[in-house]
Design a protein around this motif. Structure first.
Motif, mmCIF file in Angstrom:
data_model
loop_
_atom_site.group_PDB
_atom_site.id
_atom_site.type_symbol
_atom_site.label_atom_id
_atom_site.label_comp_id
_atom_site.label_asym_id
_atom_site.label_seq_id
_atom_site.Cartn_x
_atom_site.Cartn_y
_atom_site.Cartn_z
ATOM 1 N N VAL A 62 42.888 34.198 31.354
ATOM 2 C CA VAL A 62 42.063 34.538 32.548
ATOM 3 C C VAL A 62 42.975 35.076 33.678
ATOM 4 O O VAL A 62 42.628 35.848 34.880
ATOM 5 N N LYS A 63 44.242 34.910 33.399
ATOM 6 C CA LYS A 63 45.303 35.408 34.387
ATOM 7 C C LYS A 63 45.179 36.939 34.688
ATOM 8 O O LYS A 63 44.745 37.745 33.872
ATOM 9 N N GLY A 64 45.226 37.433 35.965
ATOM 10 C CA GLY A 64 44.888 38.491 36.514
ATOM 11 C C GLY A 64 43.530 38.876 36.713
ATOM 12 O O GLY A 64 43.226 40.030 37.088
ATOM 13 N N ARG A 65 42.556 38.069 36.091
ATOM 14 C CA ARG A 65 41.031 38.275 36.216
ATOM 15 C C ARG A 65 40.418 37.184 37.027
ATOM 16 O O ARG A 65 39.481 37.534 37.765
ATOM 17 N N PHE A 66 40.642 36.092 36.707
ATOM 18 C CA PHE A 66 40.112 34.949 37.662
ATOM 19 C C PHE A 66 40.965 34.390 38.434
ATOM 20 O O PHE A 66 42.291 34.354 38.453
ATOM 21 N N THR A 67 40.197 33.806 39.896
ATOM 22 C CA THR A 67 41.129 33.289 40.972
ATOM 23 C C THR A 67 40.271 32.061 41.352
ATOM 24 O O THR A 67 39.049 32.039 41.635
ATOM 25 N N ILE A 68 41.193 30.960 41.460
ATOM 26 C CA ILE A 68 40.373 29.700 41.969
ATOM 27 C C ILE A 68 41.090 29.627 43.409
ATOM 28 O O ILE A 68 41.977 30.039 43.957
ATOM 29 N N SER A 69 40.029 29.423 44.178
ATOM 30 C CA SER A 69 40.232 29.085 45.797
ATOM 31 C C SER A 69 39.593 27.819 46.055
ATOM 32 O O SER A 69 38.575 27.418 45.469
ATOM 33 N N ARG A 70 39.916 27.119 47.202
ATOM 34 C CA ARG A 70 39.195 26.181 47.670
ATOM 35 C C ARG A 70 39.275 26.042 49.169
ATOM 36 O O ARG A 70 39.976 26.604 49.845
ATOM 37 N N ASP A 71 37.905 25.928 49.753
ATOM 38 C CA ASP A 71 37.830 25.661 51.281
ATOM 39 C C ASP A 71 37.345 24.343 51.640
ATOM 40 O O ASP A 71 36.536 23.921 51.283
ATOM 41 N N ASN A 72 38.675 23.774 51.903
ATOM 42 C CA ASN A 72 38.526 22.282 52.485
ATOM 43 C C ASN A 72 37.486 22.292 53.576
ATOM 44 O O ASN A 72 37.007 21.166 53.648
ATOM 45 N N ALA A 73 37.200 23.089 54.395
ATOM 46 C CA ALA A 73 36.517 22.848 55.598
ATOM 47 C C ALA A 73 34.945 22.772 55.071
ATOM 48 O O ALA A 73 34.101 22.190 55.808
ATOM 49 N N LYS A 74 34.659 23.445 54.126
ATOM 50 C CA LYS A 74 33.364 23.823 53.620
ATOM 51 C C LYS A 74 33.089 22.666 52.321
ATOM 52 O O LYS A 74 31.970 22.592 51.827
ATOM 53 N N ASP A 75 34.270 21.681 51.871
ATOM 54 C CA ASP A 75 34.200 21.200 50.604
ATOM 55 C C ASP A 75 33.800 21.978 49.318
ATOM 56 O O ASP A 75 32.870 21.437 48.685
ATOM 57 N N LEU A 76 34.098 23.314 49.440
ATOM 58 C CA LEU A 76 33.720 24.053 48.158
ATOM 59 C C LEU A 76 35.073 24.621 47.497
ATOM 60 O O LEU A 76 35.977 24.730 48.177
ATOM 61 N N VAL A 77 34.640 24.692 46.160
ATOM 62 C CA VAL A 77 35.822 25.200 45.420
ATOM 63 C C VAL A 77 35.124 26.602 44.581
ATOM 64 O O VAL A 77 34.027 26.373 44.128
ATOM 65 N N TYR A 78 36.071 27.635 44.561
ATOM 66 C CA TYR A 78 35.436 28.755 44.069
ATOM 67 C C TYR A 78 36.187 29.268 42.748
ATOM 68 O O TYR A 78 37.454 28.932 42.570
ATOM 69 N N LEU A 79 35.505 29.938 42.013
ATOM 70 C CA LEU A 79 36.120 30.785 40.762
ATOM 71 C C LEU A 79 35.721 32.143 40.855
ATOM 72 O O LEU A 79 34.477 32.286 40.401
ATOM 73 N N ARG A 80 36.566 33.040 41.188
ATOM 74 C CA ARG A 80 36.194 34.461 41.310
ATOM 75 C C ARG A 80 36.568 35.093 39.852
ATOM 76 O O ARG A 80 37.865 34.913 39.354
ATOM 77 N N MET A 81 35.698 35.546 39.217
ATOM 78 C CA MET A 81 35.771 35.934 37.945
ATOM 79 C C MET A 81 35.466 37.575 38.010
ATOM 80 O O MET A 81 34.558 37.962 38.297
ATOM 81 N N ASN A 82 36.463 38.224 37.684
ATOM 82 C CA ASN A 82 36.776 39.681 37.393
ATOM 83 C C ASN A 82 36.847 40.268 35.997
ATOM 84 O O ASN A 82 37.392 39.568 35.366
ATOM 85 N N ASP A 83 36.167 41.498 35.786
ATOM 86 C CA ASP A 83 36.429 41.988 34.801
ATOM 87 C C ASP A 83 36.084 41.018 33.389
ATOM 88 O O ASP A 83 36.799 40.787 32.497
ATOM 89 N N LEU A 84 34.908 40.480 33.417
ATOM 90 C CA LEU A 84 34.336 39.621 32.629
ATOM 91 C C LEU A 84 34.343 40.046 31.173
ATOM 92 O O LEU A 84 34.103 41.436 30.951
ATOM 93 N N LYS A 85 34.467 39.283 30.121
ATOM 94 C CA LYS A 85 34.510 39.832 28.864
ATOM 95 C C LYS A 85 33.406 38.829 27.903
ATOM 96 O O LYS A 85 33.300 37.643 28.303
#
Length: 114
Positions: A62-85
């Motif tokens: 998934v390198k180059g297509r997916f990105t994990i991020s976390r927002d500690n202020a909102k207690d949220l973790v995201y997974l942005r997924m681009n160019d899905l297969k």
């Protein structure tokens, strides 16, 4: 720690989705937040992880297509997924590692199909 994943759905190849993982409490002290996935008939695999210090790791698939991020202020973790297969089709699960214990949320299904 209770986790709830959301954001899955049916999407065409090449499109994008963003998954969210909401925690029951503060995630700022959670050592590692991660996303795993499990496709039918396959073993669960680590997709991406991020430490409380912001260091992230992504699976080669998934390198180059997916990105994990976390927002500690909102207690949220995201997974942005681009160019899905189509091979990204799976149940995606949110995971937390805190004080040497692992916590799992329910999964959210991502289906990539035309």
């Amino acid at each position: 720690v209770q986790l709830r994943a959301s954001g899955g759905g049916l999407v065409q190849p090449g499109r994008s989705l963003r998954l969210s993982c909401a925690a029951s409490g503060s995630i700022s002290n959670i050592e590692v937040m991660a996303w795993y996935r499990q496709a039918p008939g396959k073993q669960r695999e680590l997709v991406a992880s991020m430490t409380s210090g912001g260091w992230s790791n992504h699976a080669d698939s998934v390198k180059g297509r997916f990105t994990i991020s976390r927002d500690n202020a909102k207690d949220l973790v995201y997974l942005r997924m681009n160019d899905l297969k189509p091979e990204d089709t799976a149940v995606y699960l949110c995971n937390a590692v805190h004080s040497h214990r692992a916590y799992w949320g329910q999964g959210t299904l991502v289906t990539v199909s035309s």
